[in-house]
Design an enzyme around this catalytic site. Structure first.
Site, mmCIF file in Angstrom:
data_model
loop_
_atom_site.group_PDB
_atom_site.id
_atom_site.type_symbol
_atom_site.label_atom_id
_atom_site.label_comp_id
_atom_site.label_asym_id
_atom_site.label_seq_id
_atom_site.Cartn_x
_atom_site.Cartn_y
_atom_site.Cartn_z
ATOM 1 N N TYR A 1 5.200 46.850 12.505
ATOM 2 C CA TYR A 1 5.314 47.208 11.090
ATOM 3 C C TYR A 1 6.510 48.150 10.904
ATOM 4 O O TYR A 1 7.230 48.440 11.857
ATOM 5 C CB TYR A 1 4.008 47.815 10.577
ATOM 6 C CG TYR A 1 2.878 46.814 10.519
ATOM 7 C CD1 TYR A 1 2.967 45.679 9.706
ATOM 8 C CD2 TYR A 1 1.725 46.977 11.287
ATOM 9 C CE1 TYR A 1 1.942 44.740 9.663
ATOM 10 C CE2 TYR A 1 0.686 46.040 11.247
ATOM 11 C CZ TYR A 1 0.811 44.926 10.436
ATOM 12 O OH TYR A 1 -0.201 43.997 10.397
ATOM 13 N N ARG B 1 -1.110 55.868 14.968
ATOM 14 C CA ARG B 1 -1.295 54.683 15.816
ATOM 15 C C ARG B 1 0.061 54.219 16.320
ATOM 16 O O ARG B 1 1.012 54.121 15.549
ATOM 17 C CB ARG B 1 -1.964 53.563 15.021
ATOM 18 C CG ARG B 1 -2.234 52.356 15.910
ATOM 19 C CD ARG B 1 -3.322 51.447 15.391
ATOM 20 N NE ARG B 1 -4.155 51.046 16.524
ATOM 21 C CZ ARG B 1 -4.915 49.962 16.554
ATOM 22 N NH1 ARG B 1 -4.999 49.183 15.497
ATOM 23 N NH2 ARG B 1 -5.619 49.652 17.614
ATOM 24 N N GLY C 1 -13.266 47.009 18.160
ATOM 25 C CA GLY C 1 -12.877 46.136 17.062
ATOM 26 C C GLY C 1 -13.863 45.013 16.920
ATOM 27 O O GLY C 1 -14.878 45.117 16.253
ATOM 28 N N ARG C 2 -13.581 43.916 17.632
ATOM 29 C CA ARG C 2 -14.431 42.732 17.516
ATOM 30 C C ARG C 2 -15.875 43.003 17.928
ATOM 31 O O ARG C 2 -16.796 42.383 17.403
ATOM 32 C CB ARG C 2 -13.825 41.585 18.332
ATOM 33 C CG ARG C 2 -12.544 41.064 17.694
ATOM 34 C CD ARG C 2 -11.712 40.219 18.628
ATOM 35 N NE ARG C 2 -11.200 40.988 19.748
ATOM 36 C CZ ARG C 2 -10.313 40.523 20.621
ATOM 37 N NH1 ARG C 2 -9.840 39.298 20.494
ATOM 38 N NH2 ARG C 2 -9.885 41.266 21.609
#
Length: 338
Positions: free
Chosen positions: A176, A224, A320-321
């Site tokens: 990003y 992050r 996360g998952r």
């Protein structure tokens, strides 16, 4: 009942935020935002399941600080205007009822934005290098535009504080915009924002300073980052440890991730990578800067999570998952029902 995993269930205080356990839900896109960028009730319900399930800290997925230019998707949350505050406030109130702390990730997609989704505009970046193979060619930001975006990050952080968030996370990894300045893969500028490590860190440094000036001294800033970019010519872990020296002062916790668009298997971990494989990166950051670090990456087994904490590789375990699959993971582990 006493859990077998005492390290997971030890509280942690960062600035004025105390997390009741060491499990944090990582920011992952859901496509649950409203078309106008507002948080939906569906979205609040989704996070509520994880709060009910005992998660210590929820980090809300990336919210756009600069619309439309910084947009990352069609149903992304926005935090670039005060009219997003009411729903964000409701979200914070709801999660706090369960004793869960909340952070929100603020972000600008830069070259990862798609022209077709930002009104036909050309995406912007540090340089004119696409952020992924076949991606649009971005245009380099001018100095005035850079300064304007820095301000927008600060205003977004202030809104997060006003809405009741306990912390704010700045996304400086994963290809990003901030990552596009930090990484030599994307940044070939020749002004004060490119070239040397000091110059490539300047944009990130200015953002962190602006965020701190807006939210004051007590609210934690999380950062992050892609500690190892795992691409040819990209930042290695050693490079990142040096980069951090330029802006670590105001950061209260590092969210130590990895990978860029070109090394996605290390960013969104491939299932063959072993549980907790990334923790050595958090350990390196933690040892050098003595700040709380989050590690994540296929941490499926509570024994692995507890061992990482006991060894001192990291202070917080990101899931996360695992929390998408089982919102009650923390409660089950606490009561011996894993």
């Amino acid at each position: 009942m006493k859990s077998n995993y005492q390290h997971i269930f030890t509280p942690l205080t960062v600035k004025n935020m105390t997390i009741k356990n060491r499990i944090v839900m990582m920011p992952m896109g859901t496509n649950y935002g409203e078309q106008n960028g507002e948080m939906s009730f569906l979205h609040i319900d989704y996070y509520r399941q994880r709060a009910k399930g005992g998660t210590g800290l929820l980090i809300v997925e990336n919210a756009n600080v600069d619309f439309p230019q910084g947009s990352n998707g069609t149903t992304q949350l926005r935090i670039d205007h005060d009219n997003y505050l009411p729903r964000l406030y409701k979200f914070c109130e709801d999660m706090h009822r369960y004793g869960t702390k909340v952070s929100i990730q603020i972000n600008h997609a830069g070259a990862s934005a798609m022209s077709s989704r930002i009104g036909g505009l050309q995406p912007v970046s540090a340089s004119n290098i696409p952020s992924k193979t076949g991606g649009a060619t971005p245009r380099p930001l001018t100095k005035d535009e850079i300064l304007a975006i820095v301000k927008k990050y600060g205003e977004a952080a202030k809104r997060a504080q006003t809405a009741g968030f306990d912390a704010v996370e700045i996304h400086a990894g994963h290809s990003y915009l901030i990552s596009q300045f930090l990484s030599p893969v994307y940044n070939d500028r020749t002004d004060e924002f490119g070239g040397s490590i000091e110059n490539r860190t300047r944009f990130c440094r200015m953002i962190i300073d602006e965020v701190r000036s807006q939210i004051g001294p007590h609210m934690p800033i999380m950062l992050r980052l892609s500690a190892d970019e795992f691409v040819k010519g990209g930042n290695t872990l050693e490079d990142t440890l040096e980069l951090l020296s330029y802006f670590q002062e105001e950061v209260d916790a590092f969210d130590v991730s990895a990978g860029l668009n070109g090394s996605l298997q290390f960013q969104i971990d491939a299932n063959y990578l072993k549980d907790g494989w990334r923790s050595y990166m958090a350990k390196a950051v933690r040892e050098k800067y003595n700040k709380p670090c989050v590690t994540m990456g296929n941490i499926r087994d509570p024994r692995v999570a507890d061992d990482i904490l006991e060894r001192g590789d990291a202070d917080i375990i990101g899931m996360g998952r695992g929390l998408i699959a089982d919102p009650h993971w923390v409660k089950k582990v606490a009561t011996g029902h894993e």
